[in-house]
Motif scaffolding. Structure first.
Motif, PDB file in Angstrom:
ATOM      1  N   CYS A  10      21.567   0.042  -5.863  1.00  0.00           N
ATOM      2  CA  CYS A  10      20.502   0.417  -6.806  1.00  0.00           C
ATOM      3  C   CYS A  10      19.121   0.251  -6.175  1.00  0.00           C
ATOM      4  O   CYS A  10      18.119   0.578  -6.802  1.00  0.00           O
ATOM      5  N   ALA A  11      19.073  -0.290  -4.958  1.00  0.00           N
ATOM      6  CA  ALA A  11      17.772  -0.533  -4.316  1.00  0.00           C
ATOM      7  C   ALA A  11      17.278   0.739  -3.642  1.00  0.00           C
ATOM      8  O   ALA A  11      18.070   1.589  -3.222  1.00  0.00           O
ATOM      9  N   LYS A  12      15.947   0.825  -3.534  1.00  0.00           N
ATOM     10  CA  LYS A  12      15.327   2.021  -2.939  1.00  0.00           C
ATOM     11  C   LYS A  12      14.572   1.615  -1.686  1.00  0.00           C
ATOM     12  O   LYS A  12      13.401   1.241  -1.763  1.00  0.00           O
ATOM     13  N   GLY A  13      15.257   1.658  -0.562  1.00  0.00           N
ATOM     14  CA  GLY A  13      14.560   1.317   0.672  1.00  0.00           C
ATOM     15  C   GLY A  13      15.454   1.515   1.873  1.00  0.00           C
ATOM     16  O   GLY A  13      16.680   1.527   1.764  1.00  0.00           O
ATOM     17  N   ILE A  14      14.816   1.687   3.040  1.00  0.00           N
ATOM     18  CA  ILE A  14      15.548   1.802   4.305  1.00  0.00           C
ATOM     19  C   ILE A  14      15.549   0.428   4.961  1.00  0.00           C
ATOM     20  O   ILE A  14      14.499  -0.228   5.042  1.00  0.00           O
ATOM     21  N   ASP A  15      16.717  -0.005   5.402  1.00  0.00           N
ATOM     22  CA  ASP A  15      16.844  -1.315   6.031  1.00  0.00           C
ATOM     23  C   ASP A  15      16.097  -1.317   7.375  1.00  0.00           C
ATOM     24  O   ASP A  15      16.354  -0.464   8.236  1.00  0.00           O
ATOM     25  N   LEU A  16      15.215  -2.283   7.522  1.00  0.00           N
ATOM     26  CA  LEU A  16      14.363  -2.323   8.722  1.00  0.00           C
ATOM     27  C   LEU A  16      15.147  -2.611   9.990  1.00  0.00           C
ATOM     28  O   LEU A  16      14.772  -2.177  11.069  1.00  0.00           O
ATOM     29  N   HIS A  17      16.214  -3.343   9.858  1.00  0.00           N
ATOM     30  CA  HIS A  17      16.978  -3.763  11.040  1.00  0.00           C
ATOM     31  C   HIS A  17      17.815  -2.601  11.592  1.00  0.00           C
ATOM     32  O   HIS A  17      17.788  -2.304  12.778  1.00  0.00           O
ATOM     33  N   SER A  18      18.539  -1.922  10.690  1.00  0.00           N
ATOM     34  CA  SER A  18      19.457  -0.859  11.137  1.00  0.00           C
ATOM     35  C   SER A  18      18.851   0.537  11.016  1.00  0.00           C
ATOM     36  O   SER A  18      19.422   1.510  11.513  1.00  0.00           O
ATOM     37  N   LEU A  19      17.714   0.645  10.304  1.00  0.00           N
ATOM     38  CA  LEU A  19      17.081   1.939  10.003  1.00  0.00           C
ATOM     39  C   LEU A  19      18.037   2.881   9.266  1.00  0.00           C
ATOM     40  O   LEU A  19      18.029   4.102   9.473  1.00  0.00           O
ATOM     41  N   THR A  20      18.879   2.297   8.424  1.00  0.00           N
ATOM     42  CA  THR A  20      19.794   3.116   7.607  1.00  0.00           C
ATOM     43  C   THR A  20      19.546   2.821   6.124  1.00  0.00           C
ATOM     44  O   THR A  20      18.900   1.828   5.771  1.00  0.00           O
ATOM     45  N   GLY A  21      20.125   3.688   5.286  1.00  0.00           N
ATOM     46  CA  GLY A  21      20.019   3.507   3.847  1.00  0.00           C
ATOM     47  C   GLY A  21      21.006   2.454   3.353  1.00  0.00           C
ATOM     48  O   GLY A  21      21.813   1.903   4.116  1.00  0.00           O
ATOM     49  N   VAL A  65       6.840   5.093  -0.211  1.00  0.00           N
ATOM     50  CA  VAL A  65       5.803   5.101   0.834  1.00  0.00           C
ATOM     51  C   VAL A  65       4.641   6.000   0.393  1.00  0.00           C
ATOM     52  O   VAL A  65       3.468   5.637   0.489  1.00  0.00           O
ATOM     53  N   ILE A  66       5.005   7.163  -0.141  1.00  0.00           N
ATOM     54  CA  ILE A  66       3.970   8.112  -0.582  1.00  0.00           C
ATOM     55  C   ILE A  66       3.207   7.541  -1.779  1.00  0.00           C
ATOM     56  O   ILE A  66       1.995   7.751  -1.927  1.00  0.00           O
ATOM     57  N   ALA A  67       3.920   6.775  -2.626  1.00  0.00           N
ATOM     58  CA  ALA A  67       3.253   6.164  -3.791  1.00  0.00           C
ATOM     59  C   ALA A  67       2.200   5.149  -3.350  1.00  0.00           C
ATOM     60  O   ALA A  67       1.141   5.034  -3.986  1.00  0.00           O
ATOM     61  N   ILE A  68       2.473   4.420  -2.275  1.00  0.00           N
ATOM     62  CA  ILE A  68       1.452   3.483  -1.766  1.00  0.00           C
ATOM     63  C   ILE A  68       0.218   4.274  -1.309  1.00  0.00           C
ATOM     64  O   ILE A  68      -0.925   3.919  -1.614  1.00  0.00           O
ATOM     65  N   GLY A  71       8.128   0.053  -0.620  1.00  0.00           N
ATOM     66  CA  GLY A  71       7.523   1.013   0.298  1.00  0.00           C
ATOM     67  C   GLY A  71       6.859   0.368   1.508  1.00  0.00           C
ATOM     68  O   GLY A  71       6.673   1.028   2.535  1.00  0.00           O
ATOM     69  N   ALA A  72       6.503  -0.911   1.413  1.00  0.00           N
ATOM     70  CA  ALA A  72       5.802  -1.560   2.529  1.00  0.00           C
ATOM     71  C   ALA A  72       6.726  -1.645   3.752  1.00  0.00           C
ATOM     72  O   ALA A  72       6.365  -1.216   4.850  1.00  0.00           O
ATOM     73  N   ALA A  73       7.921  -2.180   3.571  1.00  0.00           N
ATOM     74  CA  ALA A  73       8.868  -2.250   4.701  1.00  0.00           C
ATOM     75  C   ALA A  73       9.383  -0.865   5.065  1.00  0.00           C
ATOM     76  O   ALA A  73       9.554  -0.542   6.248  1.00  0.00           O
TER      77      ALA A  73
END
Ligand SMILES: NC(=O)C1=CN([C@@H]2O[C@H](COP(=O)(O)OP(=O)(O)OC[C@H]3O[C@@H](n4cnc5c(N)ncnc54)[C@H](O)[C@@H]3O)[C@@H](O)[C@H]2O)C=CC1
Ligand SMILES: O=C(CO)COP(=O)(O)O
Length: 322
Positions: free
Chosen positions: A100-111, A187-190, A271-273
Motif C-alpha cells: 500500500c506504500a507509494k515509493g521506490i526503495d532507495l537501496h534496490s531502486l525497485t518498487g 515527487v511532482i507534488a513536492i 517523495g523526498a526519498a
C-alpha cells in the motif's frame, strides 16, 4: 480471506476502518506494544484522532497475530518495507502481500512489489494505490483506487474482498505501471508545493504537473509499464489529487520548502526519498527527468525553489512531445 494490516498509521487505519465497516474482521498490527495498548483502550490512533475504530478491528502488537492472516496489507512507509519483509520472510511465505506504500526503495531502486517478491518468492504480491486521503477513506467519503496484481485470479479475489460500499476498486494486471504512478506523483507534488509556496503561481504549477506527468510516462515506459496505466487512477488521478490539495503531505512539504519554513520531520513524505531514487534510475538509464532532478536537489538543500524553477524554465527549447 483473513485480512491483516501491517502499520497502524493513517493509511493502514483508514483501510481497516472501511473494511470493518463493511463487515470484515481486520487485524491491525503496530510494532509499539504501548501504543497498541492505548489504541485498544481509546479505540483511536494518533494519526487519525477524529476517527473511532469500529468493533471489527483488532489492534495487535504481536506479530504472530498478524502472521495468522492469509492476506496482509503492507501500510508501512515505503523505505521500511524492505527491512520488514526481509526480517519476516519465513512467516510471510505463501501469503498474499498487498503493498500500500507509494515509493521506490532507495537501496534496490525497485518498487514495493519487487521488494516483496525478492524477499518472499512464495508470496503473491499485489498493490493498492490511487487517489485517496486516509481521512477521506476513514470518513466513508467515496473513493476509487486501483488494485493491481499480476496473478489475475488473485487480483479479482482481492478486488472483491477489499471493495466496500464507499471504496470502489478497479483491477489492473500492470503492477509496474500502477506502482510507478503512485511513487512518481509524490515527487511532482513536492515540486508543485514549492512552486506555490515560493509564490510562482497556478500557471507554473499547471506546467509542472503537465511536464511532470510527461516525466512519469517517460520513466514508466522505460521500466516496462503500459502507457494507459499512467493515464488512470494510479497515475494521472493521484497526480491531480496530490499536486492540488493541502491535505497531501508531499505537497505541504513542498509548500514549506517554497516558503523557507521547516516541516515536521516525523511526517511520512515519500517523495523526498523517491526523488533521489528517480534521479539514480534516470542516470542509470540515460533519461532526462529535469523536474525530478531539481526536486531531488531542492530536498537535499542544494537548490532553493527559485533556483530550481529558474533552472527549469531556462532549459534549451524543445518540442512538446519530446
Ligand atoms: N495517508 C494517506 O492519505 C495515504 C498514504 N498512502 C501511503 O501509505 C504509506 C504509509 O503512509 P501513512 O499511513 O500515511 O503513514 P503514517 O506515517 O501515518 O504511518 C506509518 C506507520 O508505520 C509505522 N512504521 C514506520 N516504520 C516502521 C517499521 N520499520 N516497522 C513497523 N512500523 C513502522 C509508523 O510507526 C506509523 O505508524 C505511504 O507509503 C503513503 O504514501 C497511500 C494512500 C493514502
Ligand atoms: O497518496 C496520497 C494521496 O493519494 C497521500 O498523499 P501524501 O502522502 O502526500 O499525504
Amino acid at each position: 480471506m483473513r485480512i491483516g494490516i501491517a502499520g497502524a498509521g493513517a493509511f493502514g487505519t483508514a483501510l481497516a476502518v472501511t473494511l470493518a465497516q463493511a463487515g470484515q474482521a481486520v487485524t491491525l498490527w503496530a510494532r509499539d506494544a504501548e501504543a497498541v495498548g492505548e489504541i485498544r483502550r481509546t479505540r483511536r490512533v494518533e494519526r487519525l484522532p477524529e476517527i473511532e475504530l469500529p468493533e471489527g478491528i483488532e489492534p495487535v502488537s504481536a506479530l504472530s497475530s498478524l502472521f495468522s492472516c492469509d492476506t496482509i496489507l503492507m501500510a508501512l512507509p515505503a523505505q521500511a518495507t524492505r527491512g520488514f519483509v526481509a526480517e519476516h520472510a519465513a512467516p510471510l511465505a505463501g501469503k498474499v502481500l498487498v503493498a500500500c506504500a507509494k515509493g521506490i526503495d532507495l537501496h534496490s531502486l525497485t518498487g514495493q512489489t519487487a521488494i516483496i517478491a525478492k524477499a518472499v518468492p512464495s508470496a503473491t504480491p499485489a498493490l493498492l494505490t490511487g487517489p485517496s486521503f486516509a481521512a477521506d477513506i476513514a470518513r466513508g467519503l467515496p473513493t476509487a483506487l486501483t488494485l493491481a496484481c499480476a496473478d489475475e485470479a488473485c487480483g479479482a479475489a482481492l478486488q472483491q474482498a477489499l471493495s466496500t460500499p464507499t471504496l470502489r476498486l478497479y483491477r489492473s494486471a500492470d503492477v509496474i505501471g500502477a506502482e510507478l504512478g503512485g511513487a512518481l506523483k509524490n515527487v511532482i507534488a513536492i515540486a508543485c508545493g514549492a512552486c506555490i509556496g515560493a509564490g510562482l503561481g497556478d500557471s507554473a504549477r499547471a506546467a509542472l504537473m503537465t511536464r511532470g506527468f510527461a516525466e512519469m510516462q517517460r520513466l514508466a515506459a522505460a521500466l516496462g509499464a503500459r502507457p494507459e496505466t499512467l493515464m488512470g487512477l494510479s497515475g494521472f488521478g493521484d497526480l491531480v489529487l496530490t499536486c492540488s490539495s493541502e491535505l497531501s503531505r508531499n505537497y505541504r512539504y513542498g509548500l514549506a520548502l517554497g516558503r523557507g519554513e521547516t516541516f515536521d520531520s516525523h511526517m511520512t513524505v515519500e517523495g523526498a526519498a523517491t526523488a533521489r531514487a528517480v534521479t539514480d534510475l534516470a542516470a542509470a538509464r540515460g533519461l532526462d527527468l529535469p523536474i525530478s532532478a531539481v526536486t531531488a536537489r531542492m530536498v537535499a538543500g542544494d537548490l532553493t525553489p527559485l533556483q530550481a524553477l529558474d533552472a527549469l524554465i531556462n532549459r534549451p527549447l524543445k518540442e512538446e512531445r519530446e
